[in-house]
Enzyme design. Structure first.
Site, short mmCIF file in Angstrom:
data_model
loop_
_atom_site.label_atom_id
_atom_site.label_comp_id
_atom_site.label_asym_id
_atom_site.label_seq_id
_atom_site.Cartn_x
_atom_site.Cartn_y
_atom_site.Cartn_z
N SER A 1 23.08 53.86 35.55
CA SER A 1 23.98 53.29 34.55
C SER A 1 24.12 54.31 33.42
O SER A 1 23.51 55.38 33.44
CB SER A 1 23.41 51.99 34.00
OG SER A 1 22.18 52.23 33.30
N LYS A 2 24.93 53.96 32.44
CA LYS A 2 25.14 54.90 31.33
C LYS A 2 23.85 55.23 30.60
O LYS A 2 23.63 56.35 30.16
CB LYS A 2 26.18 54.34 30.35
CG LYS A 2 27.60 54.41 30.88
CD LYS A 2 28.60 54.01 29.82
CE LYS A 2 30.03 54.16 30.35
NZ LYS A 2 31.04 53.80 29.32
#
Length: 476
Positions: free
Chosen positions: A246-247
């Site tokens: 994920s980010k």
């Protein structure tokens, strides 16, 4: 040579085929790199195809972001960028060829009927089979819209994958795939097969989220009598905690890593080792990577994003980068530093002088800018708090005596300055810290900096003496 290296006698041709999502994310960058390296290794070609059939998402800005990311990473492609959307007519042509061969059929089911069939198939533990696969199209009501569906084989599907090994699906797991929608537009799996065949693609390296697509696409290849390419489905990148990237783990666009101060060669080297290995080697030049890359080195276990390792690898490439190039690259990162000189010539001259040392003390260009700050601070410094602590009255008097001694030096070289500081401490009959701490405060204003003799050398005689002179008075 690995048995999966080439499936024909033709030169290797690979491709990167992203959907334009607005940026080149880190997983896509790795996919592009692996395909680029495989082509380079074998003197082949690497192509870029934009899968832009989703017209709502496929803006020119989104496409440009991918092109910019690849260009910054140094992953050059052969020929023009290919648009999948522009080839829709060719895709439809092949769908009708499959119709003529009996490998596809027209399905007149309404959306409600399809959903009912799908629910029934799910309840029975099988994929959807359209009733129209065995019915004559003449039975269809007049003017009824239809889709063109692939006639799914009744035999199991086996895919020999260069990473996953032999993968088998039971026939009941694959439905009668739609090839052309009711409006005549092609679907993804048809378009990909046709494009890859027409482009002469011999090897497809991509994420294992496409593994099932690899099975579906192989069925279409077989139905058309086309040779399958070599498939290599690589496990997706995970975060350090083992969860989907994920980010917060670092699933960012290539431009984000550029803006954080990573070098393209540093990111290339890191991505190379993210799911591929060559013994214990961690650091690769491009030449070494091209010479070593093969499909046998691709790992079956998911790689984990590790920003500490990225910093380590980028730091190595930073330390070996050209000084003139780094000087130009670091300039934009200096804009975040307050109270620095703005004279471009002085800035470049001081950076170039110090770069051989400074570049070994940083992992990114952003950090390199912070390490360079002491060179560029506007004097006189107004020191407060921790930075001013070493400069008591005794220390200022000592700086005055040191200033007098340094002013009389005939040369201004690192070794002679280091020896002069050592002798001065001995003359003063104090430990070196009593000399070094106030001198460092005077020269750097509390900013990070290397050894004092190096600092004075990088600043030059005039600037170094002026900075010491500024702090000799308690009024500074």
């Amino acid at each position: 040579m690995n048995s999966h290296v080439q499936n024909t006698n033709n030169p290797i041709r690979t491709r990167f085929a992203p959907s334009p999502t607005g940026f080149l994310h880190i997983g896509g960058a790795r996919t592009a790199l692996f395909n680029w390296l495989l082509a380079k290794r074998h003197g082949g070609q690497f192509f870029l195809r934009i899968e832009d059939t989703d017209r709502a998402r496929s803006t020119q800005d989104a496409i440009d972001a991918i092109l910019d990311g690849l260009t910054w990473l140094g992953l050059d492609w052969d020929g023009d960028v290919i648009s999948q959307f522009e080839r829709a007519g060719r895709h439809a042509e092949i769908a009708h060829e499959l119709l003529a061969k009996g490998q596809a059929f027209k399905c007149y089911c309404t959306p409600d009927e399809v959903q009912e069939l799908r629910d029934q198939a799910f309840a029975e533990g099988r994929a959807l089979r359209s009733p129209w696969r065995d019915r004559d199209a003449s039975e269809a009501p007049a003017d009824t819209p239809y889709t063109v569906r692939f006639r799914a084989p009744d035999s199991d599907m086996v895919l020999e994958d260069a990473v996953q090994g032999s993968v088998r699906w039971a026939a009941k797991e694959f439905d009668d795939l739609i090839l052309l929608r009711s409006d005549g537009t092609p679907t993804y799996n048809l378009a990909v097969v046709v494009d890859d065949h027409d482009m002469g693609i011999t090897h497809i390296v991509r994420g294992d989220d496409h593994l099932v697509n690899g099975g579906r696409q192989s069925q279409i290849y077989d139905a058309l009598g086309w040779e399958r390419p070599v498939f290599a489905h690589v496990p997706l990148i995970h975060g350090q905690d083992g969860k989907k990237l994920s980010k917060r783990h670092g699933d960012l666009g290539a431009e984000a890593y550029r803006d954080m101060g990573y070098l393209p060669e540093g990111l290339r080297n890191y991505l190379l080792r993210l799911g591929w290995s060559h013994g214990d080697q961690e650091i690769f030049t491009d030449e070494e990577a091209i010479a070593a890359f093969d499909l046998a080195g691709l790992n079956k276990a998911p790689a984990r994003m590790d920003l500490d390792k990225l910093n380590h690898i980028n730091g190595h490439h930073l330390a070996h980068a050209d000084d003139d190039r780094l000087t130009e690259l670091v300039l934009p990162f200096l804009d975040t530093l307050e109270d620095r000189i703005t004279d471009a010539d002085i800035t470049r001259q001081r950076l170039l002088t110090a770069m051989p040392v400074l570049k070994t003390r940083a992992a990114t260009l952003e950090e390199l800018a912070r390490q360079s700050y002491f060179l560029l601070k506007i004097r006189p410094f107004h020191l407060e708090g921790k930075a001013a602590k070493p400069l008591n009255d005794e220390a200022r008097q000592r700086l005055y005596r040191l200033f007098t001694r340094l002013s009389d030096l005939s040369g201004w070289a690192e070794e002679s300055l280091a020896e002069e500081l050592k002798q001065f401490a001995e003359t003063e009959e104090v430990g070196f810290g009593k000399v070094g701490q106030p001198l460092r405060a005077a020269l750097t204003g509390g900013a990070p900096a290397p050894d004092l003799a190096q600092v004075m050398t990088f600043l030059g005689r005039e600037e170094a003496l002026d900075r010491i002179k500024d702090q000799m008075s308690a009024d500074a």
